[in-house]
Write a protein that holds these residues in place. Structure first.
Motif, mmCIF file in Angstrom:
data_model
loop_
_atom_site.group_PDB
_atom_site.id
_atom_site.type_symbol
_atom_site.label_atom_id
_atom_site.label_comp_id
_atom_site.label_asym_id
_atom_site.label_seq_id
_atom_site.Cartn_x
_atom_site.Cartn_y
_atom_site.Cartn_z
ATOM 1 N N ALA A 246 0.843 -1.197 0.000
ATOM 2 C CA ALA A 246 0.000 0.000 0.000
ATOM 3 C C ALA A 246 0.870 1.236 0.000
ATOM 4 N N SER A 247 0.282 2.357 -0.376
ATOM 5 C CA SER A 247 1.018 3.623 -0.339
ATOM 6 C C SER A 247 1.027 4.235 1.059
ATOM 7 N N GLY A 248 0.171 3.722 1.946
ATOM 8 C CA GLY A 248 0.136 4.211 3.314
ATOM 9 C C GLY A 248 -0.356 3.140 4.265
ATOM 10 N N ILE A 249 0.198 3.090 5.475
ATOM 11 C CA ILE A 249 -0.193 2.116 6.498
ATOM 12 C C ILE A 249 -0.272 2.850 7.832
ATOM 13 N N THR A 250 -1.352 2.602 8.575
ATOM 14 C CA THR A 250 -1.597 3.335 9.822
ATOM 15 C C THR A 250 -1.786 2.386 10.997
ATOM 16 N N LEU A 251 -1.189 2.745 12.137
ATOM 17 C CA LEU A 251 -1.439 2.087 13.420
ATOM 18 C C LEU A 251 -2.121 3.098 14.331
ATOM 19 N N HIS A 252 -3.118 2.640 15.078
ATOM 20 C CA HIS A 252 -3.811 3.542 15.996
ATOM 21 C C HIS A 252 -4.244 2.755 17.227
ATOM 22 N N GLY A 253 -4.614 3.461 18.265
ATOM 23 C CA GLY A 253 -5.040 2.795 19.492
ATOM 24 C C GLY A 253 -5.209 3.778 20.628
ATOM 25 N N ASP A 254 -5.391 3.232 21.832
ATOM 26 C CA ASP A 254 -5.683 4.065 22.994
ATOM 27 C C ASP A 254 -4.440 4.498 23.761
ATOM 28 N N VAL A 255 -3.330 3.797 23.564
ATOM 29 C CA VAL A 255 -2.110 4.196 24.271
ATOM 30 C C VAL A 255 -1.521 5.442 23.613
ATOM 31 N N ARG A 256 -0.702 6.153 24.350
ATOM 32 C CA ARG A 256 -0.144 7.404 23.819
ATOM 33 C C ARG A 256 1.076 7.161 22.948
ATOM 34 N N HIS A 257 1.888 6.143 23.296
ATOM 35 C CA HIS A 257 3.140 5.919 22.588
ATOM 36 C C HIS A 257 3.382 4.431 22.379
ATOM 37 N N LEU A 258 4.197 4.125 21.378
ATOM 38 C CA LEU A 258 4.627 2.758 21.103
ATOM 39 C C LEU A 258 6.137 2.718 20.932
ATOM 40 N N ASP A 259 6.753 1.679 21.477
ATOM 41 C CA ASP A 259 8.158 1.428 21.169
ATOM 42 C C ASP A 259 8.257 0.886 19.747
ATOM 43 N N ALA A 260 9.269 1.319 19.022
ATOM 44 C CA ALA A 260 9.414 0.902 17.622
ATOM 45 C C ALA A 260 10.889 0.871 17.263
ATOM 46 N N GLY A 261 11.166 0.256 16.136
ATOM 47 C CA GLY A 261 12.503 0.290 15.557
ATOM 48 C C GLY A 261 12.412 0.907 14.179
ATOM 49 N N ILE A 262 13.206 1.942 13.910
ATOM 50 C CA ILE A 262 13.264 2.558 12.579
ATOM 51 C C ILE A 262 14.665 2.332 12.040
ATOM 52 N N ASP A 263 14.749 1.492 11.009
ATOM 53 C CA ASP A 263 16.055 1.134 10.426
ATOM 54 C C ASP A 263 17.039 0.683 11.493
ATOM 55 N N GLY A 264 16.529 -0.136 12.432
ATOM 56 C CA GLY A 264 17.399 -0.711 13.450
ATOM 57 C C GLY A 264 17.713 0.182 14.623
ATOM 58 N N GLU A 265 17.079 1.362 14.693
ATOM 59 C CA GLU A 265 17.310 2.281 15.813
ATOM 60 C C GLU A 265 16.052 2.331 16.689
ATOM 61 N N ALA A 266 16.214 2.162 17.989
ATOM 62 C CA ALA A 266 15.077 2.160 18.906
ATOM 63 C C ALA A 266 14.526 3.577 19.082
ATOM 64 N N VAL A 267 13.199 3.709 18.957
ATOM 65 C CA VAL A 267 12.533 5.000 19.123
ATOM 66 C C VAL A 267 11.205 4.779 19.841
ATOM 67 N N THR A 268 10.611 5.862 20.306
ATOM 68 C CA THR A 268 9.256 5.842 20.854
ATOM 69 C C THR A 268 8.405 6.784 20.016
ATOM 70 N N LEU A 269 7.274 6.278 19.515
ATOM 71 C CA LEU A 269 6.453 7.045 18.573
ATOM 72 C C LEU A 269 5.068 7.309 19.156
ATOM 73 N N PRO A 270 4.550 8.524 18.966
ATOM 74 C CA PRO A 270 3.183 8.808 19.398
ATOM 75 C C PRO A 270 2.176 8.213 18.420
ATOM 76 N N LEU A 271 1.021 7.799 18.941
ATOM 77 C CA LEU A 271 -0.067 7.327 18.088
ATOM 78 C C LEU A 271 -0.958 8.495 17.688
ATOM 79 N N PRO A 272 -1.582 8.414 16.489
ATOM 80 C CA PRO A 272 -1.452 7.336 15.510
ATOM 81 C C PRO A 272 -0.112 7.415 14.769
ATOM 82 N N VAL A 273 0.336 6.259 14.292
ATOM 83 C CA VAL A 273 1.535 6.168 13.472
ATOM 84 C C VAL A 273 1.096 6.024 12.023
ATOM 85 N N MET A 274 1.505 6.962 11.166
ATOM 86 C CA MET A 274 1.098 6.936 9.760
ATOM 87 C C MET A 274 2.336 6.885 8.878
ATOM 88 N N CYS A 275 2.542 5.754 8.235
ATOM 89 C CA CYS A 275 3.687 5.564 7.348
ATOM 90 C C CYS A 275 3.261 5.782 5.896
#
Length: 311
Positions: A246-275
């Motif tokens: 797809a040209s876009g993918i979204t994560l959403h939910g009730d929590v404020r943040h999610l732990d994630a990895g971006i190109d192998g680097e650990a980050v914390t992202l606010p929701l919603p996450v829109m790629c």
């Protein structure tokens, strides 16, 4: 720009700085005070028309973002541990110095960049087991131990991603793993598992592993079953995995943040996450002497990156 710590010290081991300087390049090393993106912006201000980066996917993505925004070409030198982006560009990841040939007579090509808000990713964004492993102390030194520490709870269905993912077949709630890649991965052939034979489809790849209904879950069986359906253009069978592009993918939910990895680097992202994705956003220069992409005999292989075709 060179990250001296990448790949356990690959830049020094392969003499990349000296070789680049011998070819007329000016080299800056990242440090605690100056990261790769800052150095790249400074190079643009100084009039650099071509940017080069030696490091892993995290370092490459930082410089790629600057190069794309400034309209500069990028030379990628695979000096990291995995070098997914460089590998899928067709570069020789076993001999990083070969990539320096692009500084002299590089062949141009256009490739896509994944985006997540202001961030750029050249390989993927991950949530779940892999992202948690990145947060384990000593991950860089012992990745197997880090994965072994976080895997059991995921495999038993006791741990999951605290979010929902929208797919073409509905929303998946609280999956085990979410992987969003800059162009889809090839999954049909074991020998080429996880390769991207094209970096210019203009699409993200989405992989979602659902929470298991069996203990232990047979994730490989679910993934293979879903892959067969995906290749036949069918929707998911409702088992353990969902694959799509797809040209876009979204994560959403009730929590404020999610732990994630971006190109192998650990980050914390606010929701919603829109790629999303920026088609053809990055102009790369590739050395003429390179292994290239896998041969045409690989089953199910889509059209591959052709250097010079979109320069």
């Amino acid at each position: 720009m060179t990250n001296p710590r990448s790949g356990g010290g690959k830049p020094a081991r392969y003499g990349l700085v000296q070789r680049a300087e011998d070819m007329g390049a000016q080299v800056w090393m990242t440090s605690a005070d100056e990261d790769a993106a800052s150095l790249a912006r400074y190079a643009v201000q100084e009039g650099a028309q071509v940017l080069g980066v030696a490091g892993g996917d995290g370092t490459v993505s930082a410089v790629a973002a600057v190069a794309a925004d400034a309209g500069r070409s990028l030379v990628v030198v695979p000096a990291g541990t995995r070098n997914h982006f460089a590998r899928d560009l067709g570069l020789d990841v076993c001999d990083p110095a070969q990539a320096l040939g692009a500084l002299v007579d590089g062949e141009p090509a256009r490739v896509d960049l994944g985006v997540l808000g202001p961030r750029v990713f050249v390989n993927n964004v991950s949530f779940g087991m892999y992202a948690d492993a990145l947060l384990e102390p000593g991950y860089r030194e012992d990745k197997k131990r880090a994965f072994a520490a976080v895997a059991p709870d995921y495999l038993k269905g006791k741990q999951w991603v605290e979010a929902c993912v929208d797919t073409p077949w509905g929303t998946v709630e609280f999956p085990q793993v979410v992987l969003i890649s800059n162009n889809p991965y090839h999954l049909a052939t074991p020998g080429w598992l996880g390769r991207r034979f094209s970096l210019s489809t203009g699409l993200l790849g989405g992989i979602v592993l659902k929470r298991p209904t069996e203990t232990p879950p047979d994730l490989l069986r679910h993934l293979r079953s879903e892959l067969r359906r995906h290749e036949r253009g069918l929707g998911p069978a409702g088992e353990g995995a969902v694959l799509w592009s797809a040209s876009g993918i979204t994560l959403h939910g009730d929590v404020r943040h999610l732990d994630a990895g971006i190109d192998g680097e650990a980050v914390t992202l606010p929701l919603p996450v829109m790629c999303g994705i920026r088609p053809g956003a990055l102009r790369v220069l590739l050395p003429k002497d390179r292994p290239g992409i896998p041969p045409e005999r690989v089953p199910g292989r889509p059209g591959a990156l052709r250097a010079g075709g979109n320069g």
